[in-house]
Design a protein around this motif. Structure first.
Motif, PDB file in Angstrom:
ATOM      1  N   THR A  18     101.749 -17.909  50.179  1.00  0.00           N
ATOM      2  CA  THR A  18     100.572 -18.767  50.187  1.00  0.00           C
ATOM      3  C   THR A  18     100.764 -19.856  51.232  1.00  0.00           C
ATOM      4  O   THR A  18     101.874 -20.116  51.682  1.00  0.00           O
ATOM      5  CB  THR A  18     100.343 -19.439  48.821  1.00  0.00           C
ATOM      6  N   ARG A  20      98.772 -23.828  52.280  1.00  0.00           N
ATOM      7  CA  ARG A  20      97.708 -24.784  51.987  1.00  0.00           C
ATOM      8  C   ARG A  20      97.722 -25.842  53.077  1.00  0.00           C
ATOM      9  O   ARG A  20      98.765 -26.383  53.428  1.00  0.00           O
ATOM     10  CB  ARG A  20      97.951 -25.445  50.634  1.00  0.00           C
ATOM     11  N   TYR A  21      96.557 -26.136  53.615  1.00  0.00           N
ATOM     12  CA  TYR A  21      96.456 -27.121  54.684  1.00  0.00           C
ATOM     13  C   TYR A  21      95.304 -28.073  54.400  1.00  0.00           C
ATOM     14  O   TYR A  21      94.225 -27.657  53.972  1.00  0.00           O
ATOM     15  CB  TYR A  21      96.249 -26.436  56.035  1.00  0.00           C
ATOM     16  N   ASP A  22      95.550 -29.345  54.667  1.00  0.00           N
ATOM     17  CA  ASP A  22      94.513 -30.361  54.547  1.00  0.00           C
ATOM     18  C   ASP A  22      93.810 -30.523  55.887  1.00  0.00           C
ATOM     19  O   ASP A  22      94.397 -30.272  56.940  1.00  0.00           O
ATOM     20  CB  ASP A  22      95.126 -31.707  54.142  1.00  0.00           C
ATOM     21  N   LEU A  89      91.800 -18.300  49.222  1.00  0.00           N
ATOM     22  CA  LEU A  89      91.961 -18.311  47.767  1.00  0.00           C
ATOM     23  C   LEU A  89      91.247 -19.498  47.121  1.00  0.00           C
ATOM     24  O   LEU A  89      90.561 -19.334  46.112  1.00  0.00           O
ATOM     25  CB  LEU A  89      93.452 -18.327  47.414  1.00  0.00           C
ATOM     26  N   ASN A  90      91.476 -20.674  47.652  1.00  0.00           N
ATOM     27  CA  ASN A  90      90.857 -21.883  47.091  1.00  0.00           C
ATOM     28  C   ASN A  90      90.471 -22.809  48.221  1.00  0.00           C
ATOM     29  O   ASN A  90      91.078 -22.780  49.306  1.00  0.00           O
ATOM     30  CB  ASN A  90      91.846 -22.626  46.180  1.00  0.00           C
ATOM     31  N   SER A  92      88.760 -27.068  48.795  1.00  0.00           N
ATOM     32  CA  SER A  92      88.178 -28.291  48.249  1.00  0.00           C
ATOM     33  C   SER A  92      87.596 -29.094  49.398  1.00  0.00           C
ATOM     34  O   SER A  92      87.996 -28.916  50.554  1.00  0.00           O
ATOM     35  CB  SER A  92      89.232 -29.117  47.512  1.00  0.00           C
ATOM     36  N   SER A 286      90.724 -29.302  51.740  1.00  0.00           N
ATOM     37  CA  SER A 286      91.879 -28.428  51.912  1.00  0.00           C
ATOM     38  C   SER A 286      91.432 -26.978  51.821  1.00  0.00           C
ATOM     39  O   SER A 286      90.375 -26.677  51.248  1.00  0.00           O
ATOM     40  CB  SER A 286      92.920 -28.704  50.824  1.00  0.00           C
ATOM     41  N   GLU A 288      93.307 -23.031  50.996  1.00  0.00           N
ATOM     42  CA  GLU A 288      94.510 -22.370  50.512  1.00  0.00           C
ATOM     43  C   GLU A 288      94.328 -20.879  50.713  1.00  0.00           C
ATOM     44  O   GLU A 288      93.273 -20.337  50.376  1.00  0.00           O
ATOM     45  CB  GLU A 288      94.682 -22.692  49.037  1.00  0.00           C
TER      46      GLU A 288
ATOM     47  N   THR B 195      95.831 -37.428  54.094  1.00  0.00           N
ATOM     48  CA  THR B 195      96.869 -37.372  55.113  1.00  0.00           C
ATOM     49  C   THR B 195      96.351 -37.854  56.462  1.00  0.00           C
ATOM     50  O   THR B 195      95.164 -37.786  56.753  1.00  0.00           O
ATOM     51  CB  THR B 195      97.407 -35.933  55.260  1.00  0.00           C
ATOM     52  N   THR B 231      94.473 -29.487  43.436  1.00  0.00           N
ATOM     53  CA  THR B 231      93.450 -30.510  43.230  1.00  0.00           C
ATOM     54  C   THR B 231      92.866 -30.337  41.839  1.00  0.00           C
ATOM     55  O   THR B 231      92.959 -29.267  41.234  1.00  0.00           O
ATOM     56  CB  THR B 231      92.306 -30.380  44.246  1.00  0.00           C
ATOM     57  N   ASN B 249      91.821 -21.575  39.637  1.00  0.00           N
ATOM     58  CA  ASN B 249      92.468 -21.807  40.931  1.00  0.00           C
ATOM     59  C   ASN B 249      92.971 -20.492  41.500  1.00  0.00           C
ATOM     60  O   ASN B 249      94.025 -20.421  42.131  1.00  0.00           O
ATOM     61  CB  ASN B 249      93.629 -22.801  40.768  1.00  0.00           C
TER      62      ASN B 249
END
Lengths: 292, 287
Positions: A18, A20-22, A89-90, A92, A286, A288, B195, B231, B249
């Protein structure tokens, strides 16, 4: 081994497959108008802004690792995974300003663009280069025009000659499509609330489901301004519904389920403003992904 | 054998390989529409001001109650966060909120906001987890002494590919104990992201090499290196909200490594600034 079951998915997650990046983007000095769509790739933030590098009218491929060759502006997603298959996958998202909601963020895989197309001629502008696409024959790939320099006040319509997913050249837009006079940089100029506006994507001829190339662009009237014609594959969208509150989206249990993120995908958010959005509004969130 | 199937996940619970850890944090700094770190409030986990030797990287490896507690597991097992519940009993809360749960890998404390000198970092110690820094974010928090104005800093760092990078970015004056991560390279007030915006091509941060203010914000700041994990949302006051990661999720129950220093940032969605006490539970399972 592709993910083909919930067990496959859990196994892939357990194996750490997996990422995940903001991300964050801040709008510029001009407010956004309700009902219009905008390309956020040219906004400052994380990743950096897309400055539409390239030679006017020449196709410029975009990907995750190199962006447009100058600015690496796509949302990162962890690099290539072939022969595995990567999925979204996800995700936000939230906005800092009450005026940033309601709205829609659409995640697209930007295949590339033709930059430096002038609004200021009625002659057909021949586009150069054959796109190398991450989707065979451009299946599901859609076109949108982004103003890269503010448009003048003259009304104009846009016409195209494109090659569809079946390889048929010479297709034209099935309806009159109006651009927006005085559209700001970043505006997807044909996406608004005026008569003959369509968006976020340009409408295709009946039966067409994708675009693999564009031969020319023609405007009905000369106007000042410059833009880029973008070719992108829409992947998913998330709604910004409540001021000050994050929105989450689980793409396993919601549709479209687990959209594929191709190797090299250049991920860009398009924003549909549901309200007048104040200048210097920040959007953040973010994504994912999982692969297996 | 790590959890690899839905059956494994259920079996872990059947076998008692799970733990619910409650937490409570007393009201801290008032905030709204800004990201706050409840570590700067008493309760359990304990208050932690994230202090130390200025600009020395201080790795965070959780022990006992200094972060969200979770039990140890056997070698070869994987531990996952399967759900998180948050609520507040603050009667005047009046606004749903957003939560970002993270693993605090370490921090550079007490960055002098009154100096325009180059403040070089000591990276004798390195990231304790996610060691290459991929997906690791940089968060600036004003701590210990309040800033007096928006600042601008040039931050030199090593990215997750080992390349030296530099970014000039704002350090907004959002308030003490609140996130002050800039988006723009100006003193403008940016409250949105967790961030900091970073340089072209950066996909993670391995270490900070130096910070130099071109516009000093005053006060003291702490630079966190975090791995965001998940989150979730909170309800209005007196409303408990549970995020169950399997079904909400995409079955991604974030893996929690040994020593993970679990914390969260919250962002109250209402316009009125509030002090908020937090209560809730983190549930872990392993196998």
């Amino acid at each position: 081994m592709a993910i083909q079951s919930v067990d496959n998915l859990i196994s892939a997650i357990s194996a750490g497959q997996t990422a995940r990046y903001d991300w964050n983007k801040i709008t510029g000095a001009s407010a956004y108008t309700a009902g219009r769509w905008y390309d956020t790739s040219l906004l400052n933030g994380l990743p950096i802004a897309n400055a539409w590098a390239g030679t006017a009218l020449n196709w410029r491929t975009c990907d995750e690792a190199t962006g447009n060759g100058t600015q690496i502006f796509g949302i990162p997603h962890g690099g290539n995974v072939s022969a595995n298959i990567k999925h979204l996958l996800n995700m936000s998202a939230w906005s800092t300003a009450a005026t940033g909601v309601p709205g829609t963020l659409m995640l697209v895989d930007l295949q590339g663009y033709w930059p430096g197309i002038s609004n200021n001629t009625t002659s057909a502008q021949t586009l150069v280069g054959t796109p190398s696409l991450r989707y065979a024959h451009g299946a599901g790939c859609r076109l949108y025009w982004v103003q890269t320099a503010v448009a003048g006040a003259t009304a104009q319509n846009i016409a195209l000659s494109y090659t569809d997913q079946a390889g048929n050249a010479g297709n034209t837009l099935p309806v009159t499509v109006a651009m927006t006079a005085s559209g700001i940089a970043g505006h997807i100029s044909h996406a608004g609330v005026a008569a003959n506006n369509y968006g976020p994507f340009l409408p295709l001829a009946s039966g067409d489901t994708g675009v693999q190339n564009v031969a020319s662009v023609t405007f009905s009237a000369a106007n000042t301004g410059t833009g880029a014609l973008c070719l992108a594959r829409p992947l998913a969208q998330i709604t910004l519904s409540v001021a000050g509150l994050m929105t989450e989206k689980d793409l396993l249990n919601q549709i479209p389920s687990l959209p594929q993120v191709k190797d090299g995908a250049c991920l860009v958010w398009l924003y549909g403003a549901g309200a007048a959005t104040a200048a210097s509004t920040t959007f953040a969130g973010s994504i994912e992904v999982v692969h297996g | 054998m790590p959890i690899q199937t839905l059956s494994d996940l259920n079996a872990a619970f059947d076998a008692g390989q799970w733990h619910l850890q409650r937490f409570q944090k007393n009201a801290g700094t008032a905030h709204a529409l800004q990201w706050a770190d409840p570590t700067f409030a008493s309760g359990q986990p304990a208050y932690d001001a994230h202090v130390g030797t200025p600009m020395v990287f201080t790795p965070c490896v959780a022990q006992k109650n200094d972060a969200i507690y979770f039990p140890g597991i056997q070698p070869g097992q994987h531990r996952h966060l399967t759900s998180a519940t948050f609520w507040s009993n603050q009667g005047t809360y009046n606004g749903a909120g957003s939560i970002v749960i993270f693993d605090l890998l370490g921090y550079y404390p007490l960055i002098d906001g009154d100096s325009t000198d180059l403040q070089e970092a000591d990276n004798t110690l390195t990231l304790p987890r996610y060691t290459d820094g991929e997906g690791v974010g940089l968060v600036i928090v004003n701590h210990v002494a309040p800033a007096v104005q928006g600042g601008v800093a040039t931050i030199a760092y090593t990215d997750s590919k080992g390349a030296s990078k530099s970014i000039t970015v704002g350090v907004p004056n959002n308030g003490q104990n609140l996130v002050c991560s800039g988006v723009r390279n100006s003193t403008a007030t940016d409250t949105g992201p967790v961030t900091v915006s970073l340089a072209n091509g950066t996909t993670g941060v391995r270490s900070i090499d130096s910070i130099q203010y071109t516009t000093p914000p005053g006060g003291l700041h702490c630079a966190y290196l975090i791995k965001p994990l998940a989150t979730c949302l909170t309800g209005d006051h007196l409303v408990a909200v549970e995020k169950e990661f399997a079904t909400k999720n995409g079955f991604h129950c974030p893996r929690i490594h040994d020593g993970a220093w679990l914390g969260w940032f919250d962002r109250i969605g209402s316009g009125a600034s509030r002090t908020v006490a937090w209560f809730g539970n983190f549930t872990f399972a392993w196998g």
